[in-house]
Write a protein that holds these residues in place. Structure first.
Motif, PDB file in Angstrom:
ATOM      1  N   ASP A 241       0.829  -1.219   0.000  1.00 23.74           N
ATOM      2  CA  ASP A 241       0.000   0.000   0.000  1.00 23.74           C
ATOM      3  C   ASP A 241       0.860   1.263   0.000  1.00 23.74           C
ATOM      4  O   ASP A 241       0.333   2.364  -0.014  1.00 23.74           O
ATOM      5  N   GLN A 242       2.183   1.101   0.080  1.00 27.71           N
ATOM      6  CA  GLN A 242       3.096   2.262   0.084  1.00 27.71           C
ATOM      7  C   GLN A 242       3.993   2.240  -1.168  1.00 27.71           C
ATOM      8  O   GLN A 242       5.166   2.603  -1.099  1.00 27.71           O
ATOM      9  N   ASN A 243       3.452   1.743  -2.281  1.00 26.98           N
ATOM     10  CA  ASN A 243       4.171   1.729  -3.569  1.00 26.98           C
ATOM     11  C   ASN A 243       5.384   0.817  -3.612  1.00 26.98           C
ATOM     12  O   ASN A 243       6.383   1.117  -4.250  1.00 26.98           O
ATOM     13  N   PHE A 244       5.298  -0.293  -2.894  1.00 25.22           N
ATOM     14  CA  PHE A 244       6.323  -1.341  -2.989  1.00 25.22           C
ATOM     15  C   PHE A 244       5.698  -2.522  -3.735  1.00 25.22           C
ATOM     16  O   PHE A 244       5.122  -3.407  -3.120  1.00 25.22           O
ATOM     17  N   PRO A 245       5.756  -2.577  -5.079  1.00 24.70           N
ATOM     18  CA  PRO A 245       5.177  -3.727  -5.772  1.00 24.70           C
ATOM     19  C   PRO A 245       5.996  -5.001  -5.568  1.00 24.70           C
ATOM     20  O   PRO A 245       5.470  -6.103  -5.575  1.00 24.70           O
ATOM     21  N   SER A 246       7.318  -4.839  -5.391  1.00 20.93           N
ATOM     22  CA  SER A 246       8.213  -5.982  -5.209  1.00 20.93           C
ATOM     23  C   SER A 246       8.960  -5.777  -3.895  1.00 20.93           C
ATOM     24  O   SER A 246       9.570  -4.731  -3.692  1.00 20.93           O
TER      25      SER A 246
END
Ligand code: SF4
Length: 245
Positions: free
Chosen positions: A194-199
């Motif tokens: 939810d904090q823009n960490f896709p990986s």
């Protein structure tokens, strides 16, 4: 019949099948099979699917000692939601870590590619070798559109280094399909998503990404050219693919 021929036949038969159909086939076909999970979005999706097919299936994860606290939180939630799952948590060899950080510093990976590869080898690749020893097949959450490197991977491949099958049930899925599944099935997921960490990998080696960046751009961002840690690379540095053997 060689293992490669078996795998080519299976790959042809499984073309166009859903991830659940691929998993049902794999869990029925291989006696010693385990999901490799880093508890990212794809892996928790697979855990939910697997738990509905075989609740006591085997899953292993690599605790490098440098994970985010959010990753430990999602591991705990998964253990609570799927109590029958056989989760094996692999740790690096303590002596190797002690020697490495004593000689090169606790954050050695920022100093050179060589140091980063050494750290990944000790904390991930060597434990992965122990985790996959004795397996007939391992399951991964790889998707074809994650990086250009993964675009040629297949649903079922030969892991040439280990001489076992590698099953990639989500290889044809998009990021949107993964998240639709997570929401529809109320699957626990890593709060960092939810904090823009896709990986999500180790804390010091992963950052959030900006709009328009590659999904794995936040991994080892200071190196720019390498978004693979060695877990899906052959011993001579190539990505594991069916055509690699
Ligand atoms: S991702 Fe970073 S901290 Fe984790 S094993 Fe690799 S170099 Fe070490």
């Amino acid at each position: 019949m060689t293992l490669q021929t078996d795998i080519d036949t299976a790959a042809a038969q499984l073309k166009g099948k859903t991830p659940q159909e691929v998993l049902t086939w794999a869990l029925g076909n291989y006696k010693n099979i385990s999901l490799a999970s880093s508890f990212g979005a794809e892996d928790v999706t697979l855990i939910d699917m697997i738990a509905k097919i075989k609740p006591d299936a085997h899953v292993f994860t690599l605790d490098t000692g440098r994970l985010n606290s959010e990753t430990y939180d999602v591991i705990a939630k998964v253990q609570q939601k799927y109590p029958q799952l056989q989760l094996r948590i692999m740790f690096p060899q303590a002596e190797a870590v002690e020697q490495m950080v004593s000689a090169k510093g606790i954050n050695l990976f920022y100093d050179s590619v060589e140091n980063r590869k050494q750290c990944c080898f000790i904390r991930k690749v060597e434990p992965l070798g122990r985790a996959t020893k004795g397996l007939d097949a391992w399951i991964t959450g790889l998707r074809r559109d994650q990086t250009a490197n993964r675009s040629t991977m297949e649903t079922v491949e030969l892991d040439g280094d280990r001489n076992i099958a590698k099953i990639n049930p989500l290889i044809d899925w998009t990021n949107e399909q993964v998240w639709d599944y997570i929401r529809a099935n109320d699957v626990p997921y890593n709060a960092l998503h939810d904090q823009n960490f896709p990986s999500i990998g180790c804390a010091p080696c992963t950052r959030a990404i900006q709009a328009g960046e590659d999904l794995r751009a936040g991994r080892w961002w200071w190196e720019m050219s390498n978004q693979e840690c060695g877990l899906h690379v052959t011993s001579d540095g190539r990505l594991v693919r069916a055509k690699d053997v």
